[in-house]
Scaffold this active site. Sequence first.
Site, short mmCIF file in Angstrom:
data_model
loop_
_atom_site.label_atom_id
_atom_site.label_comp_id
_atom_site.label_asym_id
_atom_site.label_seq_id
_atom_site.Cartn_x
_atom_site.Cartn_y
_atom_site.Cartn_z
N GLY A 139 0.84 -1.18 0.00
CA GLY A 139 0.00 0.00 0.00
C GLY A 139 0.88 1.23 0.00
N GLY B 13 3.27 4.06 1.07
CA GLY B 13 4.31 4.21 2.07
C GLY B 13 4.81 2.88 2.59
CG HIS C 42 6.61 -2.95 -5.89
ND1 HIS C 42 5.71 -1.94 -5.67
CD2 HIS C 42 6.66 -3.14 -7.24
CE1 HIS C 42 5.22 -1.54 -6.83
NE2 HIS C 42 5.78 -2.24 -7.80
CG ASP C 43 7.15 0.23 -0.90
OD1 ASP C 43 6.31 0.07 -1.83
OD2 ASP C 43 6.82 0.34 0.29
CG ASP D 43 4.82 -2.35 -11.44
OD1 ASP D 43 5.34 -1.96 -10.38
OD2 ASP D 43 4.10 -1.61 -12.15
#
Length: 154
Positions: A57, A59, A75-76, A126
């Site tokens: 999600g 942050g 991924h972040d 992604d």
Amino acid sequence: MHPAHLLVPLGVCVSLLGAARIPPLPLSLVEFRILIKCANHNSRNVLDYADYGCYCGKGGSGTPVDELDRCCQAHDYCYDDAEKLPACNYRFSGPYWNPYSYKCNEGEVTCTDDNDECKAFICNCDRTAAICFAGAPYNDENFMITIKKKNICQ
């Protein structure tokens, strides 16, 4: 004209100004959702990942709660790396706003060759995350965990 009659046009103008400031859904996040569905063979609702653990999600902070949350953390970090690429450093070219090309064939996600450097990098972020999601167990207890356990992600 009665002063009350001016309130209606004023209200309409204020509403339109407010609506003009609502940001559109970031384009590559739409594609990310599609890649997740592809890699997971539609087995989970993509919204199940929107508020999972400490990193899935918007942050992210603290220690990931499990393997799936580690996928989101990676991924972040990948998106953070994309924002540092010279090819991705101008407005609306970063990871959230840059649509890319891909193919989905029976659960296999492929980033196509027609992507520029920035789009290829984002697509690979992604793609890697979607594959990671597909291989990681989903623990219902970790959905919305930041609401259930207030200090878990600090």
